[in-house]
Each structure stands twice: as C-alpha cells, then as structure tokens.
Design a protein around this motif. Structure first.
Motif, PDB file in Angstrom:
ATOM      1  N   ASN A 158     -21.433 -26.013 -15.769  1.00 38.62           N
ATOM      2  CA  ASN A 158     -22.722 -26.663 -15.553  1.00 38.62           C
ATOM      3  C   ASN A 158     -22.644 -28.146 -15.872  1.00 38.62           C
ATOM      4  N   PHE A 159     -21.415 -28.665 -15.926  1.00 41.15           N
ATOM      5  CA  PHE A 159     -21.241 -30.048 -16.345  1.00 41.15           C
ATOM      6  C   PHE A 159     -21.842 -30.999 -15.314  1.00 41.15           C
ATOM      7  N   PRO A 160     -22.709 -31.914 -15.765  1.00 42.44           N
ATOM      8  CA  PRO A 160     -23.353 -32.829 -14.820  1.00 42.44           C
ATOM      9  C   PRO A 160     -22.377 -33.868 -14.279  1.00 42.44           C
ATOM     10  N   VAL A 161     -22.454 -34.147 -13.001  1.00 41.51           N
ATOM     11  CA  VAL A 161     -21.635 -35.191 -12.398  1.00 41.51           C
ATOM     12  C   VAL A 161     -22.324 -36.529 -12.647  1.00 41.51           C
ATOM     13  N   ARG A 162     -21.692 -37.381 -13.433  1.00 45.67           N
ATOM     14  CA  ARG A 162     -22.305 -38.643 -13.837  1.00 45.67           C
ATOM     15  C   ARG A 162     -21.482 -39.820 -13.345  1.00 45.67           C
ATOM     16  N   GLU A 163     -22.176 -40.897 -13.058  1.00 47.49           N
ATOM     17  CA  GLU A 163     -21.516 -42.149 -12.693  1.00 47.49           C
ATOM     18  C   GLU A 163     -21.487 -43.104 -13.869  1.00 47.49           C
ATOM     19  N   SER A 164     -21.694 -42.576 -15.073  1.00 47.68           N
ATOM     20  CA  SER A 164     -21.767 -43.419 -16.264  1.00 47.68           C
ATOM     21  C   SER A 164     -20.403 -44.001 -16.600  1.00 47.68           C
ATOM     22  N   PRO A 165     -20.374 -45.080 -17.376  1.00 46.71           N
ATOM     23  CA  PRO A 165     -19.090 -45.623 -17.839  1.00 46.71           C
ATOM     24  C   PRO A 165     -18.337 -44.570 -18.643  1.00 46.71           C
ATOM     25  N   GLY A 166     -17.021 -44.705 -18.725  1.00 46.21           N
ATOM     26  CA  GLY A 166     -16.255 -43.748 -19.502  1.00 46.21           C
ATOM     27  C   GLY A 166     -14.764 -43.874 -19.286  1.00 46.21           C
ATOM     28  N   VAL A 221     -24.262 -40.557 -31.889  1.00 47.94           N
ATOM     29  CA  VAL A 221     -24.932 -40.462 -30.592  1.00 47.94           C
ATOM     30  C   VAL A 221     -26.407 -40.198 -30.859  1.00 47.94           C
ATOM     31  N   THR A 222     -27.266 -41.060 -30.348  1.00 52.38           N
ATOM     32  CA  THR A 222     -28.689 -40.970 -30.676  1.00 52.38           C
ATOM     33  C   THR A 222     -29.379 -39.808 -29.978  1.00 52.38           C
ATOM     34  N   GLY A 223     -28.799 -39.293 -28.901  1.00 52.15           N
ATOM     35  CA  GLY A 223     -29.389 -38.173 -28.181  1.00 52.15           C
ATOM     36  C   GLY A 223     -28.564 -36.915 -28.327  1.00 52.15           C
ATOM     37  N   SER A 224     -27.882 -36.520 -27.241  1.00 50.38           N
ATOM     38  CA  SER A 224     -27.153 -35.254 -27.249  1.00 50.38           C
ATOM     39  C   SER A 224     -25.725 -35.430 -26.750  1.00 50.38           C
ATOM     40  N   ILE A 225     -24.898 -34.438 -27.087  1.00 55.23           N
ATOM     41  CA  ILE A 225     -23.509 -34.376 -26.640  1.00 55.23           C
ATOM     42  C   ILE A 225     -23.307 -33.045 -25.912  1.00 55.23           C
ATOM     43  N   LEU A 226     -22.729 -33.103 -24.714  1.00 57.89           N
ATOM     44  CA  LEU A 226     -22.381 -31.898 -23.961  1.00 57.89           C
ATOM     45  C   LEU A 226     -20.868 -31.858 -23.790  1.00 57.89           C
ATOM     46  N   ILE A 227     -20.279 -30.748 -24.188  1.00 56.14           N
ATOM     47  CA  ILE A 227     -18.826 -30.599 -24.151  1.00 56.14           C
ATOM     48  C   ILE A 227     -18.485 -29.353 -23.351  1.00 56.14           C
ATOM     49  N   GLU A 228     -17.562 -29.483 -22.379  1.00 51.41           N
ATOM     50  CA  GLU A 228     -17.126 -28.345 -21.582  1.00 51.41           C
ATOM     51  C   GLU A 228     -15.626 -28.411 -21.326  1.00 51.41           C
ATOM     52  N   GLU A 229     -14.996 -27.244 -21.410  1.00 49.34           N
ATOM     53  CA  GLU A 229     -13.581 -27.071 -21.057  1.00 49.34           C
ATOM     54  C   GLU A 229     -12.674 -28.013 -21.845  1.00 49.34           C
ATOM     55  N   LEU A 237     -17.611 -35.937 -34.382  1.00 51.39           N
ATOM     56  CA  LEU A 237     -18.804 -36.336 -33.633  1.00 51.39           C
ATOM     57  C   LEU A 237     -20.054 -36.248 -34.491  1.00 51.39           C
ATOM     58  N   ALA A 238     -21.032 -37.109 -34.181  1.00 55.57           N
ATOM     59  CA  ALA A 238     -22.345 -37.072 -34.846  1.00 55.57           C
ATOM     60  C   ALA A 238     -23.423 -37.217 -33.784  1.00 55.57           C
ATOM     61  N   SER A 239     -24.415 -36.323 -33.806  1.00 53.07           N
ATOM     62  CA  SER A 239     -25.433 -36.351 -32.773  1.00 53.07           C
ATOM     63  C   SER A 239     -26.631 -35.511 -33.195  1.00 53.07           C
ATOM     64  N   HIS A 240     -27.746 -35.673 -32.486  1.00 53.28           N
ATOM     65  CA  HIS A 240     -28.925 -34.843 -32.755  1.00 53.28           C
ATOM     66  C   HIS A 240     -28.735 -33.434 -32.204  1.00 53.28           C
ATOM     67  N   GLN A 241     -28.086 -33.306 -31.045  1.00 51.00           N
ATOM     68  CA  GLN A 241     -27.833 -32.006 -30.439  1.00 51.00           C
ATOM     69  C   GLN A 241     -26.416 -31.978 -29.881  1.00 51.00           C
ATOM     70  N   ILE A 242     -25.743 -30.855 -30.096  1.00 53.06           N
ATOM     71  CA  ILE A 242     -24.387 -30.705 -29.579  1.00 53.06           C
ATOM     72  C   ILE A 242     -24.260 -29.319 -28.966  1.00 53.06           C
ATOM     73  N   ARG A 243     -23.852 -29.278 -27.681  1.00 51.21           N
ATOM     74  CA  ARG A 243     -23.624 -28.020 -26.986  1.00 51.21           C
ATOM     75  C   ARG A 243     -22.176 -27.977 -26.518  1.00 51.21           C
ATOM     76  N   ILE A 244     -21.536 -26.838 -26.736  1.00 46.57           N
ATOM     77  CA  ILE A 244     -20.108 -26.699 -26.462  1.00 46.57           C
ATOM     78  C   ILE A 244     -19.894 -25.468 -25.596  1.00 46.57           C
ATOM     79  N   HIS A 245     -19.304 -25.659 -24.409  1.00 49.10           N
ATOM     80  CA  HIS A 245     -19.028 -24.566 -23.488  1.00 49.10           C
ATOM     81  C   HIS A 245     -17.531 -24.501 -23.194  1.00 49.10           C
ATOM     82  N   PHE A 246     -16.983 -23.304 -23.145  1.00 50.68           N
ATOM     83  CA  PHE A 246     -15.593 -23.077 -22.723  1.00 50.68           C
ATOM     84  C   PHE A 246     -14.598 -23.898 -23.562  1.00 50.68           C
TER      85      PHE A 246
END
Length: 337
Positions: A158-166, A221-229, A237-246
């Motif tokens: 479900n990882f979002p396709v982003r055009e953000s810097p990275g 991270v002031t918002g959330s972190i999404l981690i997959e695979e 890491l430090a954040s308000h919300q952290i979700r980890i998949h796979f």
C-alpha cells in the motif's frame, strides 16, 4: 509549686487539639486526592467513550456499504474508509485500554476480510484457457527447468507513490541530508541496499520502502512514518505515528507518541531512541517529541489478535542494544552508553 500545678493541665487540651487538627488535614488531603483520581478516571472514560462513538459510527457505515454495494468502482472508497478507521485506532491507541485496542483491531480485520470477499464476488477472476503456441517466457522456463510455486503469495503493498525529495535506488553509499532551514515537507527512502542514511533536523513525513541491509539514523518527524518491505536493517526514528509493513529481521530504535503498528512482520525487535546531534533537543521539542513515552516497547501487531504476546516482535535485550549514536556533520560515531 502552685503556679506549676495551675499551668500543667493546660498542655493536655493543646496536644489534643493539635492531634485533631492533623487528622482533619489528613482527611481533607485524602478527600482531595480521591477527587483528583476520580476526575482522572472520568476523563479517561470520557476519552474512551468519545473514541468508541466515532469508531462505531464509522464501522456501521462501512458495514452498510459492504452489505449494499454492487458497483466494483465503489470498492476503493470502502478500502479508504477502513484505512481511515485503522488510523483512528492508531491515533488513540496510547490512551485506550488494551482490551479496547484488541477489540478494535479484530473489528478492522473482519472488515478487511469482508471487503476481500465482496471484491471476489464483484470482480470475477479471468477464465483460464490453453493457447496453441507457447510464449517466449514459457519456452525459456522449460529450457531452464525453472519451476515456480503456484501457491506462493507476495505481499500487497500500500506504499504511496510520491514525488517527494529523497534517496532512491542506491547501493553501498553514505547518504546525508540536513533539513534545518529547508522547507521540505516529505522525504522518501526507497530502493536502498547496504546504505547508511543520516538525516538531521525535522521533516513532516518520512516514507521508507524496499530497503535491505541499511542503517537509518533520522531526526524527529513531526507527522508520521510509513515503512514497507525492509530487511536486515537498523532504523533509529522519532515520530508521532509509525507504521511498519512487511519488515523482516530488523531492529527499530524509536521514540513515538502513539503505539507503533506492525503488520505482516517477523523477527523484528524494538529499543528506545538513541540518536544525538547538535540541536536535537530543540528539534525534539519543536516536533512535540521531547518526552519519552515508552511506547517504543508497546507495539500493536494488526495480524496478531490474541491476548498473548505476538511472536512477530520482541524487545531488544539491553546488552544487544546500540549505544548513543552521535551524528556530527558527515561523521557517525557509535559511543558506548
């Protein structure tokens, strides 16, 4: 002598009054403490009641759509509603009783299963048919004697396709970025192999996808972190919300306001945030993460709904944890704690 005899009896009532005064103060103090505790319980009950009201309203709406939808184009909307309900649980999990969290996770799991069943009904599988001529791929498979496993299931991302810097698609590199003074809202780490990433300063959101054998050291991270695979990685890491998949065979060192959420993970371990660099205390304060909540060890496994501890994660033994990790410019020195 007469004066002494006249004054001595007056000491007894003074002591008695003093004792009564002390007992009265103790009763008042106990009564005040009881009121404070009652207010605290009432506040928690009120918070739980508000959550349950929102949760049940959303659940009932989703259930209604699952029962009445006949148009396949509506399925993405229902899926988005279930994801929003998951987010609601994640945002409130740190203040809810554990049994309410487990019950909510079970409800979400049931809704997902019902959505899968509905999708199977509305979107029939393509019919299988033999072809007269084998394709090039089939010929190659026969020549190389490659046998695929038909029952092998791959994770659905479900990882979002982003055009953000990275940082994307790099190997065996040390990657550094300082967010101080920048206006970057989101940052992405994707397709990295055997890299070390050092991120200083605050960013609003962090997305991590397809990492292997990497070390990630990130400021708040002031918002959330999404981690997959991710596999065989160390992430600080430090954040308000952290979700980890796979995630597989990874160590996470976290500071997080709500409970970390994991799904389809195994062999992952958790410890407390251990990053230091010049100005990190100010960054943590600005991000609302200056307080250590202890939630790094309070993990919710969405794929493990039993009352006993999930076998998919564990707390890092103290003698196996990193010491304080110091980031200074482009240098990273592991300092024993």
């Amino acid at each position: 002598m007469e004066d002494e005899e006249n004054t001595q009896p007056h000491q007894i009532p003074d002591q008695s009054l003093h004792k009564k005064h002390q007992l009265m103060l103790e009763r008042l103090s106990n009564r005040h403490q009881t009121r404070l505790e009652t207010r605290k319980v009432d506040s928690l009950d009120s918070s739980t009641s508000a959550f349950l009201s929102r949760f049940n309203d959303s659940k009932n709406s989703i259930t209604s759509h699952l029962q009445t939808t006949t148009d396949p184009s509506r399925l993405p909307d229902i899926s988005a509603s279930i994801s929003a309900l998951e987010k609601l649980v994640a945002e409130n999990s740190y203040s809810l009783p554990s049994y309410e969290v487990r019950s909510s996770l079970k409800t979400i799991s049931d809704l997902k299963q019902n959505l899968e069943n509905l999708s199977a009904q509305l979107i029939p599988k393509k019919k299988f048919a033999f072809k007269n001529k084998p394709t090039k791929t089939q010929t190659q498979i026969r020549q190389n004697d490659v046998i695929s496993e038909p029952n092998e299931t791959k994770p659905t991302s479900n990882f979002p396709v982003r055009e953000s810097p990275g940082f994307r698609d790099k190997q065996n590199q040390v990657l550094f970025r300082d967010f101080k003074g920048s206006e970057i809202g989101e940052f992405t780490l994707a397709g990295l192999d055997s890299c070390e990433v050092r991120l200083l300063g605050c960013v609003n959101a962090l997305f991590v996808n397809k990492l292997k054998g990497c070390k990630i050291y990130a400021g708040p991270v002031t918002g959330s972190i999404l981690i997959e695979e991710v596999e065989d990685c160390v992430l600080v890491l430090a954040s308000h919300q952290i979700r980890i998949h796979f995630a597989k065979s990874c160590d996470f060192y976290l500071r997080v306001r709500s409970r970390p959420i994991i799904e389809d993970c195994n062999g992952i371990r958790f410890g407390p945030y251990c990053l230091k660099y010049e100005g990190i205390e100010e960054d943590l304060e600005a991000a609302g993460l200056s307080e250590e909540t202890g939630n790094w060890g309070n993990v919710d496994d969405f794929k493990w709904l039993r009352a006993v501890q999930s076998p998919n994660w564990s707390v890092l033994p103290e003698d196996e944890r990193l010491g304080t990790v110091e980031l200074a410019d482009l240098r990273c020195v592991n300092v024993a704690s």
